[in-house]
Design a protein around this motif. Structure first.
Motif, short mmCIF file in Angstrom:
data_model
loop_
_atom_site.label_atom_id
_atom_site.label_comp_id
_atom_site.label_asym_id
_atom_site.label_seq_id
_atom_site.Cartn_x
_atom_site.Cartn_y
_atom_site.Cartn_z
N ALA A 151 7.23 1.07 -7.95
CA ALA A 151 7.51 1.36 -6.70
C ALA A 151 7.20 -0.17 -5.78
O ALA A 151 7.69 -0.15 -5.19
CB ALA A 151 7.50 2.30 -6.41
N GLY A 152 6.23 -0.87 -6.35
CA GLY A 152 5.30 -1.70 -5.35
C GLY A 152 4.30 -1.67 -6.15
O GLY A 152 3.54 -0.95 -6.23
N ASP A 153 3.01 -2.73 -5.47
CA ASP A 153 1.86 -2.85 -5.47
C ASP A 153 0.73 -2.10 -4.05
O ASP A 153 1.76 -2.00 -2.92
CB ASP A 153 0.95 -3.79 -5.31
N TYR A 154 0.22 -1.40 -4.15
CA TYR A 154 -1.01 -1.83 -2.82
C TYR A 154 -2.55 -1.52 -3.17
O TYR A 154 -2.69 -1.70 -4.54
CB TYR A 154 -0.57 0.02 -2.49
N LEU A 155 -2.50 -1.37 -2.10
CA LEU A 155 -4.46 -1.82 -2.12
C LEU A 155 -4.81 -0.20 -2.72
O LEU A 155 -5.39 0.59 -1.42
CB LEU A 155 -5.17 -2.58 -1.30
N ILE A 156 -5.84 -0.31 -2.58
CA ILE A 156 -7.24 1.53 -2.66
C ILE A 156 -8.10 0.85 -1.75
O ILE A 156 -9.24 0.06 -2.68
CB ILE A 156 -7.11 2.25 -3.95
N THR A 157 -9.27 1.14 -0.65
CA THR A 157 -9.61 0.73 -0.80
C THR A 157 -10.88 1.91 0.30
O THR A 157 -10.52 2.50 0.55
CB THR A 157 -9.80 -0.48 1.10
N LYS A 189 0.95 0.36 8.61
CA LYS A 189 0.63 2.11 8.74
C LYS A 189 -0.33 1.47 7.35
O LYS A 189 0.49 0.55 7.00
CB LYS A 189 2.71 2.06 8.46
N TYR A 190 -1.07 2.37 7.52
CA TYR A 190 -2.15 2.73 6.55
C TYR A 190 -2.72 4.05 6.36
O TYR A 190 -1.89 4.81 6.64
CB TYR A 190 -3.46 1.98 6.70
N LEU A 191 -2.22 5.17 4.77
CA LEU A 191 -2.74 5.68 4.68
C LEU A 191 -4.64 6.02 4.46
O LEU A 191 -5.13 4.86 3.97
CB LEU A 191 -2.11 6.73 3.24
N VAL A 192 -4.84 6.89 5.65
CA VAL A 192 -6.17 6.74 5.36
C VAL A 192 -6.69 8.51 5.19
O VAL A 192 -6.27 9.06 5.51
CB VAL A 192 -6.48 6.42 6.70
N GLY A 193 -7.64 8.40 4.81
CA GLY A 193 -8.99 9.40 4.19
C GLY A 193 -10.04 9.16 4.45
O GLY A 193 -10.52 8.54 5.11
N PRO A 194 -11.04 10.30 4.36
CA PRO A 194 -12.33 10.07 4.01
C PRO A 194 -13.34 9.37 3.51
O PRO A 194 -12.80 9.45 2.35
CB PRO A 194 -12.78 11.90 4.60
N GLN A 195 -13.69 7.86 3.98
CA GLN A 195 -14.12 7.01 3.54
C GLN A 195 -13.41 6.51 2.71
O GLN A 195 -13.92 5.08 1.31
CB GLN A 195 -15.46 7.27 2.57
N TRP A 196 -12.13 6.45 3.21
CA TRP A 196 -10.97 4.94 1.92
C TRP A 196 -9.72 5.12 2.67
O TRP A 196 -9.33 5.95 3.88
CB TRP A 196 -10.51 5.86 0.78
N ALA A 197 -9.04 3.91 2.69
CA ALA A 197 -7.54 3.53 2.88
C ALA A 197 -6.70 3.39 2.03
O ALA A 197 -7.25 2.43 1.24
CB ALA A 197 -7.58 2.39 4.53
N ILE A 198 -5.51 3.16 2.31
CA ILE A 198 -4.11 2.45 0.86
C ILE A 198 -3.85 1.41 2.00
O ILE A 198 -3.12 2.27 3.42
CB ILE A 198 -3.40 3.89 0.16
N ALA A 249 0.06 -0.31 1.47
CA ALA A 249 0.64 -0.70 0.70
C ALA A 249 1.66 -0.72 1.57
O ALA A 249 2.05 -0.39 3.26
CB ALA A 249 1.68 1.60 -0.39
N LYS A 250 3.32 -0.82 1.62
CA LYS A 250 5.00 -0.68 2.17
C LYS A 250 5.03 0.52 2.86
O LYS A 250 4.31 1.30 1.96
CB LYS A 250 6.15 -1.19 1.35
N PRO A 251 5.39 0.68 3.96
CA PRO A 251 5.72 1.91 4.01
C PRO A 251 6.90 3.14 3.61
O PRO A 251 6.24 4.30 3.88
CB PRO A 251 5.90 1.63 5.87
N LYS A 252 7.66 2.32 3.23
CA LYS A 252 8.01 3.54 2.49
C LYS A 252 7.55 4.02 0.96
O LYS A 252 7.36 5.63 0.92
CB LYS A 252 9.35 3.01 1.86
N MET A 253 6.25 3.88 0.97
CA MET A 253 5.05 3.96 -0.76
C MET A 253 4.32 5.09 0.15
O MET A 253 3.96 5.91 -0.55
CB MET A 253 4.98 2.63 -1.61
N LEU A 254 4.04 4.60 1.57
CA LEU A 254 3.00 6.06 1.93
C LEU A 254 3.41 7.37 1.90
O LEU A 254 2.26 7.46 1.44
CB LEU A 254 2.92 5.06 3.39
#
Length: 167
Positions: free
Chosen positions: A97-103, A124-133, A135-140
């Motif tokens: 589906a594509g590449d993404y980074l988990i931080t 745009k980023y997917l964000v949680g407690p002490q992490w962020a992803i 990715a392309k917006p369609k993957m979030l």
């Protein structure tokens, strides 16, 4: 004569305390997963359907733990660690589906600083407690369904900032 490892106030070595701390963190990270798998249905078709739907989309309160490898496993990827520093850990996931980074971050303040810096670039980023992803917006949205969190639009933050005045 060999030098003794540093000892804490209780006389335990720092290594032993680190191992115990890592075990505690691992246990706490797996606790939500273990309790989510407990069964309380009667085996009826309705009960099985409810359990299946609960597995496909996490409830609003369920969010992945802040560890790159655990988040990657929840998203279905084999992660390759790219950065392993005191302030953050970052892993790359390559999927069809594509590449993404988990931080991930050791404390929320580091994540907030990282997001503040990322706001310069927008996105745009997917964000949680002490992490962020990242990715392309369609993957979030599909990733959010697997790990929870919220989608933050940093473009809005960038345009909301006042322009520097020419005084």
């Amino acid at each position: 004569m060999p030098q003794q490892p540093p000892r804490g106030r209780t006389g335990r070595t720092l290594v032993a305390r680190s191992v115990r701390g890592a075990a505690l963190v691992g246990t706490l990270a797996l606790l939500p997963l273990a309790t989510a798998c407990s069964g309380d249905g009667d085996g009826s078709a309705e009960s099985k359907q409810t359990k299946t739907s609960a597995r496909t989309a996490p409830s609003a309160g369920v969010v992945a733990p802040a560890k790159v490898e655990v988040i990657a496993a929840l998203t279905g990827c084999k992660v390759k660690i790219r950065t392993d520093a005191e302030e953050l850990r970052e892993g790359v996931c390559r999927t069809a589906a594509g590449d993404y980074l988990i931080t991930t971050f050791p404390a929320e303040k580091y994540k907030l600083t990282w997001l503040d810096s990322a706001a310069i670039y927008g996105g745009k980023y997917l964000v949680g407690p002490q992490w962020a992803i990242s990715a392309k917006p369609k993957m979030l949205e599909p990733l959010r369904a697997k790990v929870g969190g919220t989608i933050q639009d940093l473009n809005a933050m960038r345009t909301a900032s006042p322009a520097p005045s020419a005084s």
